[in-house]
Motif scaffolding. Sequence first.
Motif, mmCIF file in Angstrom:
data_model
loop_
_atom_site.group_PDB
_atom_site.id
_atom_site.type_symbol
_atom_site.label_atom_id
_atom_site.label_comp_id
_atom_site.label_asym_id
_atom_site.label_seq_id
_atom_site.Cartn_x
_atom_site.Cartn_y
_atom_site.Cartn_z
ATOM 1 N N PHE A 150 0.833 -0.991 0.032
ATOM 2 C CA PHE A 150 -0.007 0.142 -0.070
ATOM 3 C C PHE A 150 0.919 1.220 0.110
ATOM 4 C CE2 PHE A 150 -2.845 -3.267 1.785
ATOM 5 C CZ PHE A 150 -3.856 -3.087 0.984
ATOM 6 N N SER A 151 1.992 1.215 0.406
ATOM 7 C CA SER A 151 3.117 2.386 0.323
ATOM 8 C C SER A 151 3.234 2.872 -0.999
ATOM 9 C CB SER A 151 4.471 1.829 0.965
ATOM 10 O OG SER A 151 4.201 1.455 2.469
ATOM 11 N N THR A 152 3.261 2.143 -2.224
ATOM 12 C CA THR A 152 3.455 2.737 -3.508
ATOM 13 C C THR A 152 2.068 2.272 -3.923
ATOM 14 O OG1 THR A 152 4.580 0.506 -3.885
ATOM 15 C CG2 THR A 152 5.784 2.438 -3.311
ATOM 16 N N VAL A 153 2.297 2.376 -5.407
ATOM 17 C CA VAL A 153 0.954 2.028 -6.056
ATOM 18 C C VAL A 153 0.687 0.450 -6.236
ATOM 19 C CG1 VAL A 153 -0.327 2.355 -8.285
ATOM 20 C CG2 VAL A 153 1.346 4.246 -7.313
ATOM 21 N N ILE A 154 -0.450 -0.063 -5.875
ATOM 22 C CA ILE A 154 -0.536 -1.436 -5.918
ATOM 23 C C ILE A 154 -0.902 -1.703 -7.441
ATOM 24 C CG2 ILE A 154 -2.123 -3.368 -4.915
ATOM 25 C CD1 ILE A 154 -3.044 -1.274 -2.951
ATOM 26 N N PRO A 155 -0.173 -2.768 -7.953
ATOM 27 C CA PRO A 155 -0.628 -3.270 -9.271
ATOM 28 C C PRO A 155 -2.101 -3.783 -9.215
ATOM 29 C CG PRO A 155 1.595 -4.072 -8.566
ATOM 30 C CD PRO A 155 0.981 -3.563 -7.284
ATOM 31 N N GLU A 156 -2.659 -3.571 -10.407
ATOM 32 C CA GLU A 156 -4.234 -4.005 -10.303
ATOM 33 C C GLU A 156 -4.282 -5.638 -10.094
ATOM 34 O OE1 GLU A 156 -6.600 -2.025 -10.407
ATOM 35 O OE2 GLU A 156 -8.128 -3.417 -10.835
ATOM 36 N N SER A 157 -3.307 -6.326 -10.766
ATOM 37 C CA SER A 157 -3.687 -7.725 -10.664
ATOM 38 C C SER A 157 -3.365 -8.231 -9.086
ATOM 39 C CB SER A 157 -2.576 -8.441 -11.744
ATOM 40 O OG SER A 157 -1.111 -7.876 -11.044
ATOM 41 N N LEU A 158 -2.276 -7.643 -8.469
ATOM 42 C CA LEU A 158 -2.137 -7.925 -7.196
ATOM 43 C C LEU A 158 -3.432 -7.813 -6.224
ATOM 44 C CD1 LEU A 158 -0.242 -9.042 -4.878
ATOM 45 C CD2 LEU A 158 0.819 -6.532 -4.619
ATOM 46 N N TRP A 159 -4.077 -6.503 -6.413
ATOM 47 C CA TRP A 159 -5.333 -6.076 -5.602
ATOM 48 C C TRP A 159 -6.402 -6.988 -5.994
ATOM 49 C CZ3 TRP A 159 -6.580 -3.751 -1.696
ATOM 50 C CH2 TRP A 159 -7.845 -3.199 -1.730
ATOM 51 N N GLN A 160 -6.351 -7.571 -7.068
ATOM 52 C CA GLN A 160 -7.390 -8.377 -7.640
ATOM 53 C C GLN A 160 -7.367 -9.780 -6.978
ATOM 54 O OE1 GLN A 160 -10.329 -8.192 -8.983
ATOM 55 N NE2 GLN A 160 -9.956 -5.995 -9.389
ATOM 56 N N SER A 161 -6.064 -10.281 -6.753
ATOM 57 C CA SER A 161 -5.750 -11.409 -6.182
ATOM 58 C C SER A 161 -6.195 -11.452 -4.732
ATOM 59 C CB SER A 161 -4.422 -12.108 -6.553
ATOM 60 O OG SER A 161 -3.436 -11.263 -5.843
ATOM 61 N N ILE A 162 -5.821 -10.136 -4.071
ATOM 62 C CA ILE A 162 -6.142 -10.289 -2.744
ATOM 63 C C ILE A 162 -7.483 -10.303 -2.434
ATOM 64 C CG2 ILE A 162 -5.979 -8.547 -0.674
ATOM 65 C CD1 ILE A 162 -3.321 -7.801 -1.766
#
Lengths: 604, 405
Positions: free
Chosen positions: A286-298
Motif C-alpha cells: 500500500f506504500s506505493t501504487v498497488i498493481p491491479e492484478s495484485l489487488w484483484q488477487s487479494i
Amino acid sequence: MPQSTLSLKYRQATVLFIVLGLLLVILGGLVKLQILNYRELAEQSENNRIRVQPLVAGRGVVYDREGRIIIDNRPSFTVSVVASEAVRDTTISNLAALIGLDTSVVQKRLRKNLVNRYQPAPIMRDVPFEIVAVIEEQAGRFPGVSIQMEEVRRYTPGLGSECFTGHVGEVSKEERRREGAVGYRLGSIIGKKGLEKHHDALLRGREGTAYIEVTASGQSRGPYEGKAPTPAVAGADLVLTIDNDLQRECVAALGEYCCGAIVAMDPRSGEILAMTSYPGFDANIFSTVIPESLWQSIMQDTTHPLLNRPISGLYPPASTTKLLTIGAALEEGMISANTALKPCYGGYQFGNRYFRCWLPGGHGSLNAVGAIEQSCDVYLYQVGLKLGIDLLSQYFDKCGFGHVTGVALPGEEDGLNPNSEYYDKRYGKKKWSRGLVLNNAIGQGEILVTPLQLAQFFCGLVNDGIVYRPRLIKSIQFPEGQQVIPSRQTVRKLPFSSGTLELLLEALRLVVEGEHGTARGLKNNLYSLGGKTGTAENPHGDNHSLFVGVAPMERPEIVVCAVVENAGHGSEVAAPIVKRIIDIYMTKKLSLESVADLSHAEGD
Amino acid sequence: MLNYRDLDWRIISAALLLSMIGILLIMSAQHYADSAYSQSFYLRQSLWLLIALVAFAVVIHLPLRLFDVSAYLFFGITLSLLVLVLLIGSSRMGATRWFSFGPINLAPSDVAKLAVVLALSRFFAYTKLPPASKRRLAFTAILTLIPVMLILKQPDLGTSLVFWIILFALWFWSGLSPVYLILILSPLVSLVAASHWLAWVLYFAVLLSFLFLSRPGMLFSVLVVVTNLAFGVITPYIWNRMADYQKLRMLTFLDPGRDPRGAGYQIIQSKIAIGSGGVWGKGLLSGSQTHLDFLPERHTDFIFSVLGEEFGLWGSLLVIMLFGLIFYRAIRIATRCRSRFASNVVVGAAAVLLFQFFVNIGMTLGFMPVTGLALPFLSYGGTSLVLTWTLIGLIVSADYRWQEY
C-alpha cells in the motif's frame, strides 16, 4: 466653406495643449498604479515569484517493546517528466523502454498527473536504483526526466503485524473533507488502517513550508530570502507493547493452517504482547501504487487476508466460556463447588431434543471444577438451564462480551451476546425455545466473540477479576525528547468473588495438569500452564479450534488466545500453538532470570 | 562651419540622458538572462548609440535644403525597400519586417517614418492648394497610404498607424481646420458608437448637426455621412456574422504578436511590475518581475515597465519630463522656423516621437492596446535608435537654421 488659415499662435497653443494632455494622462496612469494600487500590485508581485513548497515531515518510527523496528521509512525514487523540458518522442520512448512500460502507458500517466507544464508529473514511483543510475548517467537521452526522492513506509516483513499496524496511503478527497482534518493536502500520506490511522496525528508530525523563488516558467531560483521557512516537525516514534519474537512465532505457528488469529496479552497491564491475523498481507504494497492484478488477487482470496481477525473476526467462544457459565452459577448460588448434577452419559434430553456431549461415552458424575477440566457439556447444559438465557447473558455482558474492548484500533467489532430481547426480535415473541440456553451455556449458538475479547476476559480471570483495556502503546517518544508513557486503564471488574475466581483458576490449571484435563498434553516441567480448550461448531465447515492459555499459573503474566479456523479440536491444534507462543515467552523470562541469578551469585 | 554654442543643447542633453537611461535599463533587464548574448544587449545598444550619434552629427552638419530637395527621391527609395523586405526579408513571429545582415536586423518601416515625414513636409511646404482642398487632402492621403499598405502587408498595424499620425499632424500644422480633422476621424467614433444602436443613433444626430453648422462642402459632407454609415452599420453587421475563430484570425492578422499567452498576460505583468515599484522603486537589478521573466519583451516593448519597477514613480517622472522637454522645445522651434519645410519636419518628427511615446507607455500602463511600438530612446533596437536620433538631428538642425527660408 471656411478656408482661412489658422493663426500660428492658435496652432502652437493647440499642440501644446494636446502634449500636456497626453503627459497628464500618463502621469495619471502612473499615480493610479504606483500610489493608489501600490499595495495590491506589490502583493501580486510577491505572490508571482514565491512558490510555497511543503517540507514533508518524517513519519514516526514504530518499535517493539525491545526497541526492534516494526515500521520505519525507506528512501524511494520517483521518476517524473517535466513536460516543458521533454523532447517530443525521444523522452517518452526512451523512458518507456527503460522502465519497461508501453509508450502509450507513459503518455497516459503523464497526462493524468500533469499539474502544469513546468512541474514534474510522476510517471513511476519506487523505481529501482539501477534505473535511477541509468537516468542520471545518460541524462542526455532523457531530456525533461527528473528523479524525486520520497520516503516510503516500510513494514518489517514476517511479523504478521498488519492487523494492528494497518497501513498508509494517499489521503482521499473524503478524508480531507472530514472534520478536524487539518494540514492534509493533495498527495499527503495518511494512516488508512490500524495504529497508522488511529495515531496518525502523532505519527505524521507537522509539515513545514519552504518559500522558493521561481521564475515565470516555474524554475526554482533557490530559497526566497524574504520569508524564513517553517521547518517540518517529525512525527513521534511509538514503542509498542508488542514482542517481535512472539509475533514471529505466531506467524510460524499458524503457518501450518489455513486461517486463524492469535492474541497474547499481559493480564497485569492489558498490554498486547502479540497479535496476528493469518493469513495476512504485505502492508508494504500500500506504500506505493498497488498493481491491479495484485489487488484483484487479494480481493478474490477466499481466505480473506484483509479481514482483521483478532479484532473483527467473530467466532463462537465454544467451551472457552464454560468458566463464565460455571462462575455465574456459583455467584448466583445455584451450584457450589461440590455440586454434582445429573451424571453425563454422553448427552442430555431437553424436551423433544437430545443435546449431545462432545464425549460420546459420557463423563459420568462431575463437580463444577471437573466439568471445566473435562469440558463436560451435559453439566453445563444443566447449569445453563438453572441460569436461564437472560441471567447468563447478563454475565456475558458483565464480562465484556458484546462490547468493543476499546483497544486503540479502528474497526473493532462488538460481537454478539444474545438475550431474550434479541431472540424476540429475531424469531418473534414466544417463537423460540428456552432450550437455546443450552447452546449458550457451552459458548455455542448465537454467541459471537472476537479473539481479543476472549483474551481480555481471561486476563481478567487471572488478574483478580480486574480487567484492563487492551493496549499497544508502551511509550510515545516525541522528537523534542519528551516521553509519554500511557498508564493502564481499568475498564471493569468481573462479576466474580475471589472464591469463585480461585475455583475457576484451579479449573484452568487442571485442564492442563489434571489427570483428565482436555489439554493435558501440554503439561511440562518448565512452568505451570493453565488454559481452556474450545471446539466451535462451524455450520460452514470443519470445527474451529480454540485455546486460551495462561502462564505461569502461580502468578499469571501472559494470556494467549488462539483461534484456528476449520482445524478441528481445540486440544489438538490451538492448544499446542498457544504453548509454542508461551514457550517462547517463558524461555525468555527464565533465561533472563537465570542471568539475573547468576550475576547476583557472582555479586555475593 | 557649425557653431556648436548655438545648438539647442537642452534637446540634445535630454535625448542623450534618455538614451543612457535606456542602456542602463536594457542592462538591468537582461542582467540575469540565460545567454551571454542576451546579457550583452546593452553593449550592442551602446554601440548603436555611437552610430546614432554619428548619424545625428551628419544630419546637423548637412544643410536642411538637401533633405528638402531629395525628399521625394528618398521616399521612392524607401518604398522600394518596403517592397523588397516583403520579398526577401526575414520572418519572426509570423511577420516579415527585417533585412538581416548577420546579427543586425534592419527594419525599413523605421526608415519609412523618416521618408514620410520628409515627403509630406516638402509637399505641404510648396503646395499652392488651400488647406481643405479635396485634391490636397486626397493626394497626401494617397501618399501616406502607399507605405501604410506595404507595412500592413508585413503585417504591422502599430507602425502603420504612425504614418496617419504624421499626416494628421501636418494637415493640422499646415492649416487644416480641426473641424475637418474631427469629421475625418468621425468614422472611427461611429465604429465605437455602433456597439449599441441607441448610442449610434444619438451619435449620428450629433454628427449631422455638426455638419450642418460647419458646412464643409457638399461632397465632403456626403463622404463623411457615407463612411460613417459604413463603419457604424455595415462593419458591425459583418463582424457579428463572423465566427469567433474568424474574428480571432482577423485580430491576429492585424497584430500577430498579440497576447501569445492569453488573457492579457503581458499587460497584467507589466501593470504589476510598474505598480509594485511604488514611489521609490525596487532598485536597479532588484525588480522581481523583470528578473524572474514575468515581464515579457522587457528590453524592447516593455522597457518602461522595468523603469517603473526598479525606479518607481520618480524615475518614471524623470523620463516623462525629459520627453516633455523635447516636445516642448520642438513646438517652440516649429513655431519660430521661417522655412515652412523646416517647420513641417519638426512637427512631423515630434509627432512620430510623441505618438510612439504615448502608445508605448500607455500600453505598459494598461490603457492602450499591445501594438509593438517601441519607446523612443529607451527600447532596445538599433534602427529605432538611429531613426530617433536622426529625427532629433532634424529638429536641432531646424532650430539652428531657423532664420533660413
